[in-house]
Design a protein around this motif. Sequence first.
Motif, PDB file in Angstrom:
ATOM      1  N   LYS A  78       0.871  -1.171   0.000  1.00 52.43           N
ATOM      2  CA  LYS A  78       0.000   0.000   0.000  1.00 52.43           C
ATOM      3  C   LYS A  78       0.902   1.213   0.000  1.00 52.43           C
ATOM      4  O   LYS A  78       1.537   1.519   1.005  1.00 52.43           O
ATOM      5  CB  LYS A  78      -0.895  -0.033   1.236  1.00 52.43           C
TER       6      LYS A  78
ATOM      7  N   THR B  59       1.559   5.219  -0.484  1.00 50.96           N
ATOM      8  CA  THR B  59       0.898   6.521  -0.424  1.00 50.96           C
ATOM      9  C   THR B  59       1.882   7.585  -0.857  1.00 50.96           C
ATOM     10  O   THR B  59       3.008   7.630  -0.358  1.00 50.96           O
ATOM     11  CB  THR B  59       0.445   6.842   1.018  1.00 50.96           C
TER      12      THR B  59
ATOM     13  N   LEU C 199      -2.110  10.333  -3.736  1.00 54.56           N
ATOM     14  CA  LEU C 199      -2.379   9.137  -4.523  1.00 54.56           C
ATOM     15  C   LEU C 199      -2.025   7.928  -3.668  1.00 54.56           C
ATOM     16  O   LEU C 199      -0.944   7.850  -3.103  1.00 54.56           O
ATOM     17  CB  LEU C 199      -1.521   9.153  -5.800  1.00 54.56           C
ATOM     18  N   THR C 200      -2.977   7.024  -3.575  1.00 59.46           N
ATOM     19  CA  THR C 200      -2.724   5.780  -2.842  1.00 59.46           C
ATOM     20  C   THR C 200      -2.888   4.635  -3.819  1.00 59.46           C
ATOM     21  O   THR C 200      -3.892   4.556  -4.540  1.00 59.46           O
ATOM     22  CB  THR C 200      -3.755   5.611  -1.703  1.00 59.46           C
ATOM     23  N   VAL C 201      -1.909   3.796  -3.842  1.00 60.96           N
ATOM     24  CA  VAL C 201      -1.985   2.626  -4.718  1.00 60.96           C
ATOM     25  C   VAL C 201      -1.815   1.390  -3.861  1.00 60.96           C
ATOM     26  O   VAL C 201      -0.846   1.263  -3.125  1.00 60.96           O
ATOM     27  CB  VAL C 201      -0.889   2.649  -5.809  1.00 60.96           C
TER      28      VAL C 201
ATOM     29  N   VAL D 198      -5.551  -4.648  -7.765  1.00 59.89           N
ATOM     30  CA  VAL D 198      -5.022  -3.282  -7.719  1.00 59.89           C
ATOM     31  C   VAL D 198      -6.143  -2.348  -7.315  1.00 59.89           C
ATOM     32  O   VAL D 198      -7.242  -2.431  -7.852  1.00 59.89           O
ATOM     33  CB  VAL D 198      -4.502  -2.846  -9.116  1.00 59.89           C
ATOM     34  N   ASN D 199      -5.868  -1.496  -6.374  1.00 63.30           N
ATOM     35  CA  ASN D 199      -6.823  -0.450  -6.000  1.00 63.30           C
ATOM     36  C   ASN D 199      -6.082   0.873  -6.005  1.00 63.30           C
ATOM     37  O   ASN D 199      -5.029   0.992  -5.399  1.00 63.30           O
ATOM     38  CB  ASN D 199      -7.384  -0.699  -4.590  1.00 63.30           C
ATOM     39  N   VAL D 200      -6.637   1.847  -6.681  1.00 65.14           N
ATOM     40  CA  VAL D 200      -5.982   3.157  -6.775  1.00 65.14           C
ATOM     41  C   VAL D 200      -6.952   4.215  -6.283  1.00 65.14           C
ATOM     42  O   VAL D 200      -8.117   4.214  -6.671  1.00 65.14           O
ATOM     43  CB  VAL D 200      -5.600   3.456  -8.249  1.00 65.14           C
ATOM     44  N   GLN D 201      -6.469   5.086  -5.409  1.00 67.88           N
ATOM     45  CA  GLN D 201      -7.343   6.161  -4.937  1.00 67.88           C
ATOM     46  C   GLN D 201      -6.639   7.503  -5.065  1.00 67.88           C
ATOM     47  O   GLN D 201      -5.467   7.631  -4.712  1.00 67.88           O
ATOM     48  CB  GLN D 201      -7.747   5.926  -3.481  1.00 67.88           C
ATOM     49  N   TRP D 202      -7.353   8.423  -5.606  1.00 66.97           N
ATOM     50  CA  TRP D 202      -6.825   9.767  -5.779  1.00 66.97           C
ATOM     51  C   TRP D 202      -7.644  10.707  -4.894  1.00 66.97           C
ATOM     52  O   TRP D 202      -8.837  10.869  -5.099  1.00 66.97           O
ATOM     53  CB  TRP D 202      -6.946  10.184  -7.246  1.00 66.97           C
TER      54      TRP D 202
ATOM     55  N   SER E 122     -11.727   6.599  -6.833  1.00 67.41           N
ATOM     56  CA  SER E 122     -10.908   5.387  -6.717  1.00 67.41           C
ATOM     57  C   SER E 122     -11.406   4.340  -7.702  1.00 67.41           C
ATOM     58  O   SER E 122     -12.558   4.364  -8.134  1.00 67.41           O
ATOM     59  CB  SER E 122     -10.919   4.854  -5.293  1.00 67.41           C
TER      60      SER E 122
END
Lengths: 436, 481
Positions: B78, B80, B88-90, B118-122, B135
């Motif tokens: 994870k 950040t 951005l968190t991947v 894969v989870n991506v959050q902006w 996300s």
Amino acid sequence: MMKKLLKTISVMALALLLGNACTNDDVPSGKVSIKYAKLVLKIGLPQGFQDVDSLVAFHVKVHNVSTGRDSSFTVPNIAREAVTEGNPPTVTLDTLTIAEGLYNVELEAKAVYHSRLKTPSTVRGNLMNHTIVQNGADVASSVIVNLFSPNMDNGFVIAEIHAARTLRPSGDPYTGDQYFRITNNSDTVMYADGLFIGESAFQQMIHQNYKPYILDKETPLQYLTKVPGIHGKDKKYPVQPGASLIICDNAIDHTTADRNPNSFDLSKADWEWFDESTNPRVTDIDNPAVPNMERLYTYSRTIWGPHDRGFYAYVIGFLGVDSRTYLTDKAYQYDYSYRFVYGSTSKDMKFHAVKIPNTWILDAVVLAIKDMKKWNVISPTLDNGYAWFSEVDHDKNRYGKSVRRKYNSKTHKLIDTNDSQHDFETVKANPWYVFK
Amino acid sequence: MEGKPFYSTLRGETEWLARTSFISHHITAGGEFLLNKNYGRGQIFDITKPLHASTARRPRAYKDIPATDILSFYAEDKATMPIGKHQLTVMAGLRTTQMLNIPASYAVHGKLFTDTRVNVQWDFPSFLGFKSFVSGGFGMMTKMPTVLDLYPDYVYKDITEMNYWDVRPAYKRIHIRTYKLNQVNPDLRQARNKKWEIRLGIDKGAHHFSVTYFHEDMKDGFRSTTTMRPFIYKRYDTSVINPSALTGPPSLASLPVATDTLLDGYGRTENGSRIMKQGIEFQYSSPRIPVIQTRITVNGAWFRTLYENSIPLFRSAPNVVVGTVAIADRYAGYYKSTDKYDKQIFTSNFIFDSYVDKLGLILSATAECFWMSNTKRPATSSVPMGYMDITGTVHPYVEADQSDPYLRWLVLTGTAGQDMDYRERSYMLVNFKATKRFGRHLSLSFFADRVFYVAPDYEVNGFIVRRTFSPYFGMEIGLKI
């Protein structure tokens, strides 16, 4: 004293007044009044009635299906002059005032022919499940019930059907001793070669609007089996006048200790139906000493027997074509459907079956639970009534019973008016019963 | 029945933090080993005296079924990273699955399956008090076949070749040929589900709102299919036997014999089902509205599920016998689509939570709204696309076959060939709940569900459908130690 008397009288008067106020001639709110409708009952005379001079002893029975009440009346004589032209020609019997509801109408009369050579014969009419609704105080609706001449042949008849099976001494049902008794009710020798037994495709407890409707000309079947041989050509199985044939499930002595002492000895039966199968779970008994029926069609690869609660109709007769033609020709295949409605689902359910023309049928018996015949599974011209051996569904007392044709000891003939309600009685089953 | 099940799992996991320039990582890694087996003997019965005359079962000991051994490894990071005022968190991960203890002939033997997630959050910077994020994610999940899919029991096909009954019990004889069939499908593969989703969220102060859309699809789900094949057997003709000449059960050699064939089907597991799911979910919750001290939450979802068989299938013909031809012995139809449904549902809830802090009481009212549900079952095939005859050859089924006295029975009856759609009308239920806190450790709740409902009657095919819901009540005690 006077005051007391006055008081009493006024109390009584008040009571009477109040009492009367409650017994109002008007229908009080909350009570439902029965509406009566006027019904003009007409009879229709289709083809074949041209040489009928008059109809005598016209007996009409009107049966209310919802309340179970019957009302009957008789019209002594209807002459040809009363017939109104039309298609079919009709005669007005009477105008009835009856309560709204669901009705069955049964008619029976004697037709007197113009020609002295023709003896008067019984004619019938039948209308089932007719709804009568009042559309206004003096508005009359009319209904036409067509008459028909029931085919009352004097040849082979179904004399007895034992379908319920018997009970073991332990109280459990025993399967294997169902049988049909078929008698030669004529005065000449008849040959049983090729005689078939069929079970109707439709049953009393499931009534749907099956399409196409063919019962007037043909009978749909779900099981058909026949005595070996070709009718008209083979003469291997002669049957004397008055003699009977027994066709059963397993033609063995069922009364042995390891089977069921309450059953019968069927080892002398004339034929047995043998359901041969390659599936070891379906292992039928084939007594080598008794010839087997030839099965023409069955809806299920299991060991067949007539429905043990008595829901179907049974027919006997002779095929009009050879077996091979019957099994392969499209004319004897019946594809039907009915509309199945449940909640928001409404679907046409389709089925395949086989059928036989009614002209091949010599005799027919409709079975139903007592007082629960609701509709005609075969044409009413074949059997206008029904026979029963169950008083309720899953009747525990039906075991060991059968329906047997009544015998007229004066004419030495079995009674056959094509109305099983009239012709049959419920008895203790006995394949070897002697008619007297 | 003797069962000695044994279930075990062994798992090890490590976790550590790391930093690479401006990115902070939270890494997890581990492995898992699963072992399940049953050491019992299964159904124990005397094979000559089965429990029921019609059973074709033979005993199978559970311990003869190989154990399930699954070895997995996984690793996830994870990460950040701040990008200007955004973040951005991947979250990326990998999981490997492998089935051990599989015979070499199987397709799944020795294969390593890798699932990625894969989870991506902006996260956007705060703008006018609004904090929002976007996300998205993608993931795979591999399902392994079960032991019964991989190691099914033998199928026993019994055929009566000769059945002679005699009134003397000692002279009776029945002769059965049994086929012992191995219905193992060594080509059985794993089933894989792929899912992706996208989510949008906005917060302002204590207002929270989010909406998600997801879509998942699996095209090779496990399904039991019927394998149709001809079986050769002998028919012994017992009609020639003269009972009075017998001195014992008749011998097979003395009877005329003919060879015949019949068709039958038995089940095996294949990858033949497809399941597709998609949906939209949303949720909004408000802060406590000052005057009435109530928080309002609204959430809802729309889901759609599509299920169908992805390969055509054989079906046994109806059990009718026309003359001497048992249709199901001679022909078997091959149908394009045997079952399919498409279901949709849309529901939402409105929740009102009122806080009466002075009394330590929370009063809650929920309106569960069921807006729409319908199931479409499109027509399954009634007319076959082909049929198999006793030689095992599959022929195409043509229009003329519908009039053939034997082949017409392969056209399925009943509701086959028609769509069976079903629709449920909307309704609303209202529930109440009251919770009281006593000190810091005890809370007591009383709830009354379905106290009110709105379920209008509707008419279908001349019938009026009336729905009723009965309320129910309950109490809960919570103890916090």
